[in-house]
Design a protein around this motif. Sequence first.
Motif, mmCIF file in Angstrom:
data_model
loop_
_atom_site.group_PDB
_atom_site.id
_atom_site.type_symbol
_atom_site.label_atom_id
_atom_site.label_comp_id
_atom_site.label_asym_id
_atom_site.label_seq_id
_atom_site.Cartn_x
_atom_site.Cartn_y
_atom_site.Cartn_z
ATOM 1 N N LEU A 197 0.846 -1.184 0.000
ATOM 2 C CA LEU A 197 0.000 0.000 0.000
ATOM 3 C C LEU A 197 0.885 1.240 0.000
ATOM 4 N N PRO A 198 0.462 2.332 -0.633
ATOM 5 C CA PRO A 198 1.291 3.545 -0.651
ATOM 6 C C PRO A 198 1.638 4.037 0.748
ATOM 7 N N GLU A 199 0.667 3.974 1.689
ATOM 8 C CA GLU A 199 0.949 4.446 3.047
ATOM 9 C C GLU A 199 1.932 3.531 3.774
ATOM 10 N N ALA A 200 1.936 2.240 3.411
ATOM 11 C CA ALA A 200 2.883 1.316 4.037
ATOM 12 C C ALA A 200 4.314 1.642 3.634
ATOM 13 N N VAL A 201 4.509 2.074 2.392
ATOM 14 C CA VAL A 201 5.851 2.443 1.938
ATOM 15 C C VAL A 201 6.367 3.630 2.744
ATOM 16 N N GLY A 202 5.514 4.616 2.972
ATOM 17 C CA GLY A 202 5.916 5.767 3.772
ATOM 18 C C GLY A 202 6.241 5.390 5.204
ATOM 19 N N MET A 203 5.474 4.468 5.781
ATOM 20 C CA MET A 203 5.735 4.033 7.154
ATOM 21 C C MET A 203 7.060 3.288 7.247
ATOM 22 N N LEU A 204 7.358 2.449 6.265
ATOM 23 C CA LEU A 204 8.628 1.726 6.270
ATOM 24 C C LEU A 204 9.808 2.695 6.211
ATOM 25 N N ARG A 205 9.692 3.722 5.396
ATOM 26 C CA ARG A 205 10.767 4.705 5.295
ATOM 27 C C ARG A 205 10.944 5.480 6.588
ATOM 28 N N SER A 206 9.842 5.836 7.229
ATOM 29 C CA SER A 206 9.943 6.587 8.488
ATOM 30 C C SER A 206 10.555 5.732 9.592
ATOM 31 N N ILE A 207 10.241 4.428 9.613
ATOM 32 C CA ILE A 207 10.823 3.534 10.619
ATOM 33 C C ILE A 207 12.323 3.408 10.405
ATOM 34 N N ARG A 208 12.742 3.339 9.133
ATOM 35 C CA ARG A 208 14.183 3.244 8.854
ATOM 36 C C ARG A 208 14.895 4.520 9.308
ATOM 37 N N ARG A 209 14.267 5.680 9.117
ATOM 38 C CA ARG A 209 14.900 6.935 9.518
ATOM 39 C C ARG A 209 15.007 7.053 11.034
ATOM 40 N N GLU A 210 14.031 6.487 11.756
ATOM 41 C CA GLU A 210 14.047 6.585 13.220
ATOM 42 C C GLU A 210 15.228 5.840 13.830
ATOM 43 N N GLY A 211 15.605 4.732 13.257
ATOM 44 C CA GLY A 211 16.691 3.942 13.810
ATOM 45 C C GLY A 211 16.222 3.068 14.958
ATOM 46 N N ALA A 212 17.194 2.500 15.690
ATOM 47 C CA ALA A 212 16.879 1.578 16.788
ATOM 48 C C ALA A 212 16.245 2.328 17.950
ATOM 49 N N GLN A 213 15.180 1.748 18.522
ATOM 50 C CA GLN A 213 14.481 2.335 19.662
ATOM 51 C C GLN A 213 14.679 1.534 20.941
ATOM 52 N N GLU A 214 15.329 0.374 20.833
ATOM 53 C CA GLU A 214 15.572 -0.491 21.994
ATOM 54 C C GLU A 214 14.275 -0.838 22.716
ATOM 55 N N ARG A 215 13.240 -1.195 21.937
ATOM 56 C CA ARG A 215 11.956 -1.551 22.523
ATOM 57 C C ARG A 215 11.679 -3.034 22.343
ATOM 58 N N MET A 216 11.064 -3.634 23.361
ATOM 59 C CA MET A 216 10.632 -5.025 23.297
ATOM 60 C C MET A 216 9.105 -5.063 23.269
ATOM 61 N N ILE A 217 8.582 -5.771 22.285
ATOM 62 C CA ILE A 217 7.134 -5.880 22.132
ATOM 63 C C ILE A 217 6.773 -7.351 22.052
ATOM 64 N N SER A 218 5.868 -7.787 22.926
ATOM 65 C CA SER A 218 5.428 -9.176 22.958
ATOM 66 C C SER A 218 4.031 -9.272 22.358
ATOM 67 N N VAL A 219 3.855 -10.172 21.386
ATOM 68 C CA VAL A 219 2.559 -10.357 20.732
ATOM 69 C C VAL A 219 2.189 -11.835 20.751
ATOM 70 N N SER A 220 0.926 -12.103 20.595
ATOM 71 C CA SER A 220 0.464 -13.483 20.504
ATOM 72 C C SER A 220 0.963 -14.109 19.217
ATOM 73 N N ALA A 221 1.263 -15.404 19.276
ATOM 74 C CA ALA A 221 1.722 -16.105 18.071
ATOM 75 C C ALA A 221 0.618 -16.231 17.030
ATOM 76 N N ALA A 222 -0.644 -16.036 17.446
ATOM 77 C CA ALA A 222 -1.748 -16.064 16.492
ATOM 78 C C ALA A 222 -1.911 -14.734 15.760
ATOM 79 N N ASP A 223 -1.153 -13.720 16.170
ATOM 80 C CA ASP A 223 -1.216 -12.401 15.536
ATOM 81 C C ASP A 223 -0.560 -12.462 14.153
#
Length: 296
Positions: A197-223
């Motif tokens: 999706l066009p908006e997904a491309v923009g989000m991927l680029r913004s995440i790359r620019r942010e760099g490492a955030q040192e965050r841990m996120i736990s999600v269900s394996a069914a997610d």
Amino acid sequence: ALLRRKNFALWNAVFPQSSQPNAASEFSTTTQFVYDYLHERGASFFTDIVENTELLRSQVEEALAELVASGIVVSDSFTGLRALLTPGSRKTQAAARRKHRQPVYDMASAGRWSILKRRAPSAADTSTQKQSDLEVAEEVAWVLLRRYGVVFKRLLEREGIVVPWRVLLRVCHRLEARGEIRGGRFVGGISGEQFALPEAVGMLRSIRREGAQERMISVSAADPLNLAGIITPGTRITAHTGNRVLYHDGAPIAALESGETRFLVELTRAVEWQAKAALVRKATRPELRSYLRRPA
């Protein structure tokens, strides 16, 4: 699976259909008796099934549980499913605490029980069926695009749908030609064509620019975020609600399967302890911790 009733025809065509049992040998005697009753009388309330079949309430409940597990019977509300999943001891304890004489989740409060009608596609009208298949493929493509943002062939490994990638590929080419989605290389290390999706491309680029955030996120394996072993190296993690996956800055580092913690990468002792804690209990966000006046 949870889905909207208006979309049932779509997902009924997408997921493989198991043959509906008709022979008495495939079910126990009481289950076949209840199935025959529903097949003859149609949608019926639990009390009516008990009264007219002259079976015990527990027998009818067990028969309905077997039919529900086989994907043959459906009820009007979630109450019946909750009643089947809740052990009898817990129902009694909850009822005692709330001073109710009846269980909190009672089969009689589930509304009507009926056989789930699955209409098989007709082989007569081939042209109509082909047009329907194209519409179904486009709907599935949009669902996958909204779910993942980026779609490629390997994502279909965890979906279990019967629509082949070659059909979705033609649909994605058509959507790209209309300017509704983008084609290109968005995920590294993945061969084959990719669409986003066009908006997904923009989000991927913004995440790359942010760099490492040192965050841990736990999600269900069914997610749907459970992409370990699909877009990352290593073994896959079973998509079960009791299992969990721990991500560190978007990369899977640990998994909780069958109550046991498994580390996917080499970690230090301190980080291992932190990862175990994040998998076992849900971490509270910093802004929520300050709201709850908990120490950071």
